[in-house]
Design a protein around this motif. Structure first.
Motif, PDB file in Angstrom:
ATOM      1  N   SER A   1       0.808  -1.221   0.000  1.00 45.70           N
ATOM      2  CA  SER A   1       0.000   0.000   0.000  1.00 45.70           C
ATOM      3  C   SER A   1       0.841   1.271   0.000  1.00 45.70           C
ATOM      4  N   LEU A   2       2.005   1.244   0.629  1.00 44.34           N
ATOM      5  CA  LEU A   2       2.853   2.437   0.658  1.00 44.34           C
ATOM      6  C   LEU A   2       3.453   2.774  -0.702  1.00 44.34           C
TER       7      LEU A   2
ATOM      8  N   ILE B   1      -9.107  -9.077   1.060  1.00 41.16           N
ATOM      9  CA  ILE B   1      -9.982  -9.846   1.935  1.00 41.16           C
ATOM     10  C   ILE B   1     -10.725  -8.977   2.955  1.00 41.16           C
ATOM     11  N   THR B   2     -10.169  -7.812   3.284  1.00 43.28           N
ATOM     12  CA  THR B   2     -10.837  -6.913   4.230  1.00 43.28           C
ATOM     13  C   THR B   2     -12.218  -6.524   3.718  1.00 43.28           C
ATOM     14  N   GLU B   3     -12.288  -6.133   2.459  1.00 43.23           N
ATOM     15  CA  GLU B   3     -13.574  -5.742   1.888  1.00 43.23           C
ATOM     16  C   GLU B   3     -14.497  -6.939   1.708  1.00 43.23           C
ATOM     17  N   ASP B   4     -13.933  -8.101   1.401  1.00 44.61           N
ATOM     18  CA  ASP B   4     -14.777  -9.290   1.249  1.00 44.61           C
ATOM     19  C   ASP B   4     -15.589  -9.539   2.516  1.00 44.61           C
TER      20      ASP B   4
ATOM     21  N   TYR C   1      -5.917   6.762   7.372  1.00 44.29           N
ATOM     22  CA  TYR C   1      -6.780   5.762   8.004  1.00 44.29           C
ATOM     23  C   TYR C   1      -6.825   4.478   7.184  1.00 44.29           C
ATOM     24  N   ARG C   2      -6.955   4.629   5.844  1.00 48.49           N
ATOM     25  CA  ARG C   2      -7.041   3.447   4.993  1.00 48.49           C
ATOM     26  C   ARG C   2      -5.749   2.635   5.010  1.00 48.49           C
ATOM     27  N   LEU C   3      -4.605   3.300   5.126  1.00 52.23           N
ATOM     28  CA  LEU C   3      -3.342   2.580   5.168  1.00 52.23           C
ATOM     29  C   LEU C   3      -3.311   1.566   6.310  1.00 52.23           C
ATOM     30  N   HIS C   4      -3.699   2.011   7.506  1.00 52.34           N
ATOM     31  CA  HIS C   4      -3.600   1.074   8.630  1.00 52.34           C
ATOM     32  C   HIS C   4      -4.817   0.170   8.737  1.00 52.34           C
ATOM     33  N   TRP C   5      -6.000   0.637   8.292  1.00 47.80           N
ATOM     34  CA  TRP C   5      -7.190  -0.229   8.358  1.00 47.80           C
ATOM     35  C   TRP C   5      -7.019  -1.421   7.434  1.00 47.80           C
ATOM     36  N   TYR C   6      -6.608  -1.213   6.201  1.00 46.16           N
ATOM     37  CA  TYR C   6      -6.414  -2.322   5.273  1.00 46.16           C
ATOM     38  C   TYR C   6      -5.231  -3.195   5.691  1.00 46.16           C
ATOM     39  N   TRP C   7      -4.150  -2.584   6.158  1.00 50.36           N
ATOM     40  CA  TRP C   7      -2.982  -3.364   6.567  1.00 50.36           C
ATOM     41  C   TRP C   7      -3.360  -4.308   7.706  1.00 50.36           C
TER      42      TRP C   7
ATOM     43  N   GLY D   1      -6.537  -5.393   8.331  1.00 51.85           N
ATOM     44  CA  GLY D   1      -7.560  -6.320   7.881  1.00 51.85           C
ATOM     45  C   GLY D   1      -7.065  -7.439   7.002  1.00 51.85           C
ATOM     46  N   GLU D   2      -6.094  -7.136   6.123  1.00 49.85           N
ATOM     47  CA  GLU D   2      -5.616  -8.164   5.201  1.00 49.85           C
ATOM     48  C   GLU D   2      -4.977  -9.330   5.958  1.00 49.85           C
ATOM     49  N   ALA D   3      -4.296  -9.037   7.059  1.00 52.95           N
ATOM     50  CA  ALA D   3      -3.701 -10.114   7.868  1.00 52.95           C
ATOM     51  C   ALA D   3      -4.733 -10.741   8.806  1.00 52.95           C
ATOM     52  N   TYR D   4      -5.556  -9.905   9.414  1.00 55.79           N
ATOM     53  CA  TYR D   4      -6.511 -10.408  10.406  1.00 55.79           C
ATOM     54  C   TYR D   4      -7.505 -11.404   9.804  1.00 55.79           C
ATOM     55  N   TYR D   5      -8.091 -11.048   8.656  1.00 53.93           N
ATOM     56  CA  TYR D   5      -9.129 -11.914   8.089  1.00 53.93           C
ATOM     57  C   TYR D   5      -8.553 -13.176   7.447  1.00 53.93           C
ATOM     58  N   ARG D   6      -7.284 -13.129   7.026  1.00 52.98           N
ATOM     59  CA  ARG D   6      -6.658 -14.372   6.547  1.00 52.98           C
ATOM     60  C   ARG D   6      -6.493 -15.367   7.698  1.00 52.98           C
ATOM     61  N   THR D   7      -6.218 -14.849   8.886  1.00 51.01           N
ATOM     62  CA  THR D   7      -5.904 -15.723  10.020  1.00 51.01           C
ATOM     63  C   THR D   7      -7.069 -15.946  10.981  1.00 51.01           C
ATOM     64  N   HIS D   8      -8.043 -15.013  11.007  1.00 55.13           N
ATOM     65  CA  HIS D   8      -9.144 -15.118  11.951  1.00 55.13           C
ATOM     66  C   HIS D   8     -10.524 -15.065  11.296  1.00 55.13           C
TER      67      HIS D   8
END
Length: 353
Positions: free
Chosen positions: A126-127, A224-227, A280-286, A288-295
């Motif tokens: 994202s950066l 995956i965050t948006e999914d 906000y989007r930088l850290h929200w997506y960063w 979410g992409e890890a969280y929803y893959r694992t949780h």
């Protein structure tokens, strides 16, 4: 507000204004000459309601509060007033005052539009997007391109999430992409056709039903965050961890006359609110992409082996060269992207692995 109601009310308001000037106003309240009326804008986002809660609503609420009634922005979701593909023309006419979207989806008539949204493999993280715009010259190129178009002011670009496939059937090989009817962005869709993907264009709010009925086999519209946020994880079963882009490049636009009419302090306030939204989007997506893959628990993760996925990456480089031939400015952008990619590779971890 429905589109029909919006147009009806706009017409009623215009009629009332004419009637008021034509007749005699009795007992009209006294208004001090120095009192200024509130500036009102209508801004439409590319995002549906659930996604807009994160990608723009906090920004607009904060701006309206900070503007202290000098200006109020009314926020509308995807296709609520204007179909997304008609937003650029609507801004030019002044039907809508501002837009949050990518250049490609709103059919911006500039050569840089094909590099917006998910330009294949232009970014890994994202950066990369703000770095390319603020330190590699893309900001100046975008400003130059939009200066050649009447009626619309390009304001700022930021990054969103990566572009991965969420599908009803698993994808474990490049050949599994063949024949898949997929909801995706214009430029990304044209690239994916090389692997047999069938890009499908639908109104955003119809995607979930189309996945349920089988009209769509999947989506390549987000990470995956948006999914999970918008409900697509409930109507798909598999998530491909390989992506064709590390971050969506989206922008803010405004009607040129409306933007120039703003006092400087409100322009500055809006720019600050855009920067806040980008952050906000930088850290929200960063997150979410890890969280929803694992949780997440709803989508099974699949992966195409790197040696096979390199076929897709190599094809993207051919795609870049084809688009570079379309205009000198396109060639300049591709040159920047290649130089940036090479710099990141040479820098090594954590920039590139």
């Amino acid at each position: 507000m429905k589109r029909r109601e919006f147009l009806k009310k706009a017409g009623v308001g215009a009629t009332a204004a004419v009637a008021a000037t034509a007749g005699t106003v009795v007992n009209a309240p006294f208004v001090h000459a120095s009192q200024k009326s509130t500036i009102r804008w209508r801004l439409q986002t590319y995002a549906g309601p659930a996604l807009a809660e994160h990608v723009i609503k906090p920004q607009i609420e904060a701006f309206n509060k900070a503007a202290n009634n000098e200006m109020v922005i009314e926020l509308y979701n995807a296709d609520q007033l204007i179909p997304t593909g008609e937003l650029f023309r609507a801004m030019q006419r002044g039907t809508i005052d501002a837009v949050q979207s990518d250049d490609d989806s709103i059919a911006a008539p500039v050569d840089v539009s094909i590099f917006a949204a998910y330009f294949p493999f232009a970014s890994r993280y994202s950066l990369d997007v703000p770095t390319l715009f603020n330190h590699y010259g893309l900001k100046e190129i975008w400003e130059e391109a939009y200066s050649e178009v009447d009626g619309v002011k390009w304001l700022s670009a930021g990054s969103w999430d990566p572009c991965n496939f969420a599908t009803r059937e698993p994808i474990r090989s490049v050949k599994d992409l063949k024949g898949k009817r997929v909801f995706t962005f214009p430029t990304g869709g044209r690239f994916l056709k090389r692997f047999g993907v069938v890009p499908v264009t639908l109104p955003w709010e119809d995607v979930e039903v189309a996945l349920q009925t089988g009209e769509l086999d999947g989506i390549a519209w987000s990470g995956i965050t948006e999914d999970y946020t918008v409900g697509w994880a409930d109507v798909t079963k598999y998530y491909l961890t390989n992506n064709i882009s590390g971050a969506w490049a989206g922008s803010y636009f405004a009607n040129s006359d409306k933007w120039e009419a703003l006092p400087e302090h409100l322009k500055t306030l809006f720019k600050l609110s855009m920067d806040s939204s980008h952050y906000y989007r930088l850290h929200w997506y960063w997150w979410g992409e890890a969280y929803y893959r694992t949780h997440g628990g709803k989508l099974e993760l699949t992966t195409i082996p790197e040696e096979e996925w390199s076929i897709v990456e190599n094809e993207a480089m051919k795609y870049w060269d084809e688009l570079a031939a379309k205009s000198p400015r396109s060639a300049k952008i591709v040159k920047i992207l290649k130089e940036y990619t090479e710099t990141m590779k040479k820098a090594g971890k954590p920039y590139r692995y």
